[in-house]
Scaffold this motif. Sequence first.
Motif, PDB file in Angstrom:
ATOM      1  N   SER A  11      58.522  25.239  -5.250  1.00 51.31           N
ATOM      2  CA  SER A  11      57.525  24.776  -4.284  1.00 51.31           C
ATOM      3  C   SER A  11      57.890  25.313  -2.922  1.00 51.31           C
ATOM      4  CB  SER A  11      57.487  23.245  -4.236  1.00 51.31           C
ATOM      5  OG  SER A  11      57.123  22.724  -5.494  1.00 51.31           O
ATOM      6  N   ALA A  12      56.878  25.789  -2.200  1.00 47.91           N
ATOM      7  CA  ALA A  12      57.139  26.324  -0.871  1.00 47.91           C
ATOM      8  C   ALA A  12      55.871  26.259  -0.033  1.00 47.91           C
ATOM      9  CB  ALA A  12      57.625  27.776  -0.957  1.00 47.91           C
ATOM     10  N   ALA A  13      56.075  26.272   1.274  1.00 46.38           N
ATOM     11  CA  ALA A  13      54.964  26.303   2.223  1.00 46.38           C
ATOM     12  C   ALA A  13      54.905  27.686   2.859  1.00 46.38           C
ATOM     13  CB  ALA A  13      55.155  25.237   3.300  1.00 46.38           C
ATOM     14  N   HIS A  14      53.727  28.043   3.331  1.00 44.65           N
ATOM     15  CA  HIS A  14      53.573  29.286   4.076  1.00 44.65           C
ATOM     16  C   HIS A  14      52.309  29.222   4.924  1.00 44.65           C
ATOM     17  CE1 HIS A  14      50.844  31.624   0.999  1.00 44.65           C
ATOM     18  NE2 HIS A  14      50.499  30.369   1.102  1.00 44.65           N
ATOM     19  N   ARG A  15      52.222  30.148   5.842  1.00 37.95           N
ATOM     20  CA  ARG A  15      51.017  30.336   6.648  1.00 37.95           C
ATOM     21  C   ARG A  15      50.667  31.808   6.587  1.00 37.95           C
ATOM     22  NH1 ARG A  15      49.938  30.334  13.165  1.00 37.95           N
ATOM     23  NH2 ARG A  15      47.704  29.896  13.025  1.00 37.95           N
ATOM     24  N   LEU A  16      49.421  32.085   6.263  1.00 39.44           N
ATOM     25  CA  LEU A  16      48.953  33.469   6.283  1.00 39.44           C
ATOM     26  C   LEU A  16      48.408  33.757   7.677  1.00 39.44           C
ATOM     27  CD1 LEU A  16      47.253  33.764   2.787  1.00 39.44           C
ATOM     28  CD2 LEU A  16      49.627  34.169   3.445  1.00 39.44           C
ATOM     29  N   TRP A  17      49.051  34.733   8.322  1.00 38.70           N
ATOM     30  CA  TRP A  17      48.702  35.066   9.697  1.00 38.70           C
ATOM     31  C   TRP A  17      49.268  36.441   9.998  1.00 38.70           C
ATOM     32  CZ3 TRP A  17      45.665  32.281  12.923  1.00 38.70           C
ATOM     33  CH2 TRP A  17      45.598  32.682  14.258  1.00 38.70           C
ATOM     34  N   SER A  18      48.448  37.289  10.583  1.00 37.21           N
ATOM     35  CA  SER A  18      48.903  38.615  10.957  1.00 37.21           C
ATOM     36  C   SER A  18      48.873  38.754  12.473  1.00 37.21           C
ATOM     37  CB  SER A  18      48.005  39.689  10.334  1.00 37.21           C
ATOM     38  OG  SER A  18      48.338  40.966  10.856  1.00 37.21           O
ATOM     39  N   ASN A  19      49.983  39.155  13.054  1.00 35.79           N
ATOM     40  CA  ASN A  19      50.042  39.386  14.499  1.00 35.79           C
ATOM     41  C   ASN A  19      49.248  40.624  14.911  1.00 35.79           C
ATOM     42  OD1 ASN A  19      51.626  37.115  14.947  1.00 35.79           O
ATOM     43  ND2 ASN A  19      53.517  38.259  14.606  1.00 35.79           N
ATOM     44  N   GLN A  20      48.808  41.410  13.943  1.00 36.24           N
ATOM     45  CA  GLN A  20      48.009  42.594  14.226  1.00 36.24           C
ATOM     46  C   GLN A  20      46.514  42.272  14.314  1.00 36.24           C
ATOM     47  OE1 GLN A  20      49.025  45.839  11.595  1.00 36.24           O
ATOM     48  NE2 GLN A  20      51.180  45.264  11.631  1.00 36.24           N
ATOM     49  N   LEU A  21      46.171  41.014  14.062  1.00 34.97           N
ATOM     50  CA  LEU A  21      44.772  40.583  14.115  1.00 34.97           C
ATOM     51  C   LEU A  21      44.590  39.564  15.225  1.00 34.97           C
ATOM     52  CD1 LEU A  21      44.261  39.964  10.284  1.00 34.97           C
ATOM     53  CD2 LEU A  21      43.499  41.966  11.579  1.00 34.97           C
ATOM     54  N   SER A  22      43.365  39.432  15.691  1.00 31.37           N
ATOM     55  CA  SER A  22      43.058  38.400  16.680  1.00 31.37           C
ATOM     56  C   SER A  22      43.051  37.040  15.988  1.00 31.37           C
ATOM     57  CB  SER A  22      41.685  38.659  17.310  1.00 31.37           C
ATOM     58  OG  SER A  22      40.659  38.449  16.333  1.00 31.37           O
ATOM     59  N   ASP A  23      43.086  35.977  16.792  1.00 29.01           N
ATOM     60  CA  ASP A  23      42.992  34.632  16.209  1.00 29.01           C
ATOM     61  C   ASP A  23      41.721  34.510  15.380  1.00 29.01           C
ATOM     62  OD1 ASP A  23      45.291  34.130  17.622  1.00 29.01           O
ATOM     63  OD2 ASP A  23      44.428  32.556  18.882  1.00 29.01           O
ATOM     64  N   GLU A  24      40.614  34.992  15.921  1.00 33.72           N
ATOM     65  CA  GLU A  24      39.331  34.919  15.213  1.00 33.72           C
ATOM     66  C   GLU A  24      39.397  35.663  13.877  1.00 33.72           C
ATOM     67  OE1 GLU A  24      34.904  36.713  15.824  1.00 33.72           O
ATOM     68  OE2 GLU A  24      35.782  35.698  17.571  1.00 33.72           O
ATOM     69  N   GLU A  25      39.971  36.860  13.894  1.00 30.43           N
ATOM     70  CA  GLU A  25      40.080  37.631  12.648  1.00 30.43           C
ATOM     71  C   GLU A  25      40.975  36.922  11.631  1.00 30.43           C
ATOM     72  OE1 GLU A  25      39.769  42.291  13.898  1.00 30.43           O
ATOM     73  OE2 GLU A  25      41.474  41.148  14.719  1.00 30.43           O
ATOM     74  N   ASN A  26      42.093  36.366  12.103  1.00 33.18           N
ATOM     75  CA  ASN A  26      42.984  35.650  11.194  1.00 33.18           C
ATOM     76  C   ASN A  26      42.274  34.488  10.517  1.00 33.18           C
ATOM     77  OD1 ASN A  26      45.897  36.508  10.970  1.00 33.18           O
ATOM     78  ND2 ASN A  26      45.620  36.660  13.186  1.00 33.18           N
ATOM     79  N   TYR A  27      41.561  33.687  11.294  1.00 34.11           N
ATOM     80  CA  TYR A  27      40.862  32.536  10.699  1.00 34.11           C
ATOM     81  C   TYR A  27      39.730  32.991   9.788  1.00 34.11           C
ATOM     82  CZ  TYR A  27      43.565  29.294  13.504  1.00 34.11           C
ATOM     83  OH  TYR A  27      44.597  28.576  14.045  1.00 34.11           O
ATOM     84  N   GLN A  28      39.086  34.093  10.136  1.00 33.74           N
ATOM     85  CA  GLN A  28      38.009  34.609   9.293  1.00 33.74           C
ATOM     86  C   GLN A  28      38.563  35.132   7.958  1.00 33.74           C
ATOM     87  OE1 GLN A  28      35.802  37.826  11.035  1.00 33.74           O
ATOM     88  NE2 GLN A  28      34.272  37.836   9.424  1.00 33.74           N
ATOM     89  N   ILE A  29      39.668  35.848   8.009  1.00 38.71           N
ATOM     90  CA  ILE A  29      40.238  36.446   6.800  1.00 38.71           C
ATOM     91  C   ILE A  29      40.987  35.417   5.958  1.00 38.71           C
ATOM     92  CG2 ILE A  29      42.007  38.064   5.974  1.00 38.71           C
ATOM     93  CD1 ILE A  29      41.191  39.851   8.395  1.00 38.71           C
ATOM     94  N   TYR A  30      41.853  34.624   6.591  1.00 39.69           N
ATOM     95  CA  TYR A  30      42.736  33.734   5.844  1.00 39.69           C
ATOM     96  C   TYR A  30      42.189  32.314   5.700  1.00 39.69           C
ATOM     97  CZ  TYR A  30      46.094  37.509   6.577  1.00 39.69           C
ATOM     98  OH  TYR A  30      46.725  38.718   6.609  1.00 39.69           O
ATOM     99  N   ASP A  31      41.137  31.987   6.457  1.00 41.43           N
ATOM    100  CA  ASP A  31      40.456  30.694   6.351  1.00 41.43           C
ATOM    101  C   ASP A  31      41.470  29.547   6.451  1.00 41.43           C
ATOM    102  OD1 ASP A  31      38.126  29.099   6.044  1.00 41.43           O
ATOM    103  OD2 ASP A  31      38.423  28.993   3.865  1.00 41.43           O
TER     104      ASP A  31
END
Length: 145
Positions: A11-31
Amino acid sequence: MAYLTRRVTFSAAHRLWSNQLSDEENYQIYDKCANPNGHGHNYILEVTVYGQPDPKTGMVMNLTDMKRITNEQVVDWVDHKHLNHDVPWLEGVIPTAELLVIKFWERLEQEFPPGLLYEVTLHETENNSASYRGERADVLEARLP
């Protein structure tokens, strides 16, 4: 050839987030996977080796050795951890199933007898999994007609 697979869970936790994307793009892609505090999964990791069974033992590899290597190289590092923050060898990696399975392969390949590791599969959910067979498989598959 015989294929032998060892299955483990963690069991593990994670966050999908890319520093190469904007906040808007991250939320759009990774929801919802972009949740600032992360989210968790009960992962299933399958490690497969292949080869001819040894005539003396009848084994491709001793399952006790597979268990020890898999635990030492991967599970002991990631179980009940936040993959973005707690695992030094995942620093800077977006912890998608695809990138995790490659990183797991890299660690396992160092410890398994040369040429024995066949495939590493990570089930993130009941419906989503990623598999990796190493660089050698990429080269071999590229040669197929």
